[in-house]
Design a protein around this motif. Sequence first.
Motif, PDB file in Angstrom:
ATOM      1  N   ARG A 228       0.843  -1.200   0.000  1.00 38.05           N
ATOM      2  CA  ARG A 228       0.000   0.000   0.000  1.00 38.05           C
ATOM      3  C   ARG A 228       0.883   1.256   0.000  1.00 38.05           C
ATOM      4  N   PRO A 229       0.680   2.183  -0.946  1.00 35.11           N
ATOM      5  CA  PRO A 229       1.449   3.433  -0.925  1.00 35.11           C
ATOM      6  C   PRO A 229       1.111   4.261   0.309  1.00 35.11           C
ATOM      7  N   GLN A 230       2.103   4.940   0.825  1.00 34.76           N
ATOM      8  CA  GLN A 230       1.889   5.716   2.046  1.00 34.76           C
ATOM      9  C   GLN A 230       0.986   6.916   1.835  1.00 34.76           C
ATOM     10  N   ASN A 231       1.176   7.633   0.726  1.00 34.57           N
ATOM     11  CA  ASN A 231       0.508   8.923   0.543  1.00 34.57           C
ATOM     12  C   ASN A 231      -0.686   8.862  -0.406  1.00 34.57           C
ATOM     13  N   ALA A 232      -1.278   7.681  -0.576  1.00 36.45           N
ATOM     14  CA  ALA A 232      -2.397   7.546  -1.503  1.00 36.45           C
ATOM     15  C   ALA A 232      -3.752   7.493  -0.804  1.00 36.45           C
ATOM     16  N   GLY A 233      -3.770   7.676   0.516  1.00 39.32           N
ATOM     17  CA  GLY A 233      -5.039   7.747   1.229  1.00 39.32           C
ATOM     18  C   GLY A 233      -5.319   6.610   2.177  1.00 39.32           C
ATOM     19  N   ALA A 234      -4.572   5.518   2.113  1.00 37.54           N
ATOM     20  CA  ALA A 234      -4.835   4.387   2.996  1.00 37.54           C
ATOM     21  C   ALA A 234      -4.372   4.646   4.426  1.00 37.54           C
ATOM     22  N   TYR A 235      -3.385   5.532   4.586  1.00 36.07           N
ATOM     23  CA  TYR A 235      -2.803   5.789   5.897  1.00 36.07           C
ATOM     24  C   TYR A 235      -3.200   7.170   6.417  1.00 36.07           C
ATOM     25  N   GLU A 236      -3.462   7.248   7.712  1.00 35.54           N
ATOM     26  CA  GLU A 236      -3.703   8.525   8.351  1.00 35.54           C
ATOM     27  C   GLU A 236      -2.359   9.177   8.655  1.00 35.54           C
ATOM     28  N   ILE A 237      -2.242  10.442   8.308  1.00 30.47           N
ATOM     29  CA  ILE A 237      -0.989  11.175   8.480  1.00 30.47           C
ATOM     30  C   ILE A 237      -1.241  12.322   9.465  1.00 30.47           C
TER      31      ILE A 237
END
Length: 258
Positions: A228-237
């Motif tokens: 899963r890419p980090q900055n594609a929306g799957a992860y909360e930043i």
Amino acid sequence: MNVLLVYAHPEPRSLNGSLKDFSVKRLEDAGHVVQVSDLYAMKWKASLDTCDSTHRQSNMPFDPSLDSKHAFENGLQTKDIALEQDKLVWADAVILQFPLWWFSMPAILKGWVERVYAYGFAYGVGEHSDARWGDRYGEGTMAGKRAMLIVTAGGWEPHYGPRGINGPIDDLLFPIQHGILYYPGFDVLPPFMIYRTGRIDEARYSKICDSLGQRLDALWKTAPISFRPQNAGAYEIPELTLRPDIAPDERGFAAHIA
């Protein structure tokens, strides 16, 4: 295409040495340009330390990240580090080949990563804020390039199966494939594994070469692992945790594969 093969085995007459030679010939016969970083033959310095900068203030405490950043940004890296970085920039695909020693890569290859992956080159890249946490995990310096592991193991394949005593091979290789290769942006292909290396006769060796040859032929066609890419929306930043609705029943490494 340009292929960099980073090879870590001390014995040229080993199974690894033979497979390295086979891979180079197969790739070159297909028209690719190959460079090999044979770390033991190069007598690669494995330890990351103050000697990795050609000029630093000796009275200052050594900080691995900040010293690395200063040397990279100011052209003060030692020649061996800069040459390997040039190879990575040149390559369209990178292959790391090594025996699985104590559940990981040999120390000399880990040292290659630690020294060559300088701050500003392989990490510490891009915007770091509450909206974006750097260009990494699918983005970064190596984005658009492919990477694959060729790994030998003495144990039987079921020893590394889902319920095997050594743990699943995908879990053992996750820190390398996800943390070392996907982190700076590589598209990471499934690994090529050779098990039970102490029981290889001529017939089995021939089958291994056939299978490896097919993988090398398909280096630009094989679908990468779907990290899963980090900055594609799957992860909360900036927490960098998966959103609650993403793989809600998964835990651990498996949750980071779509």
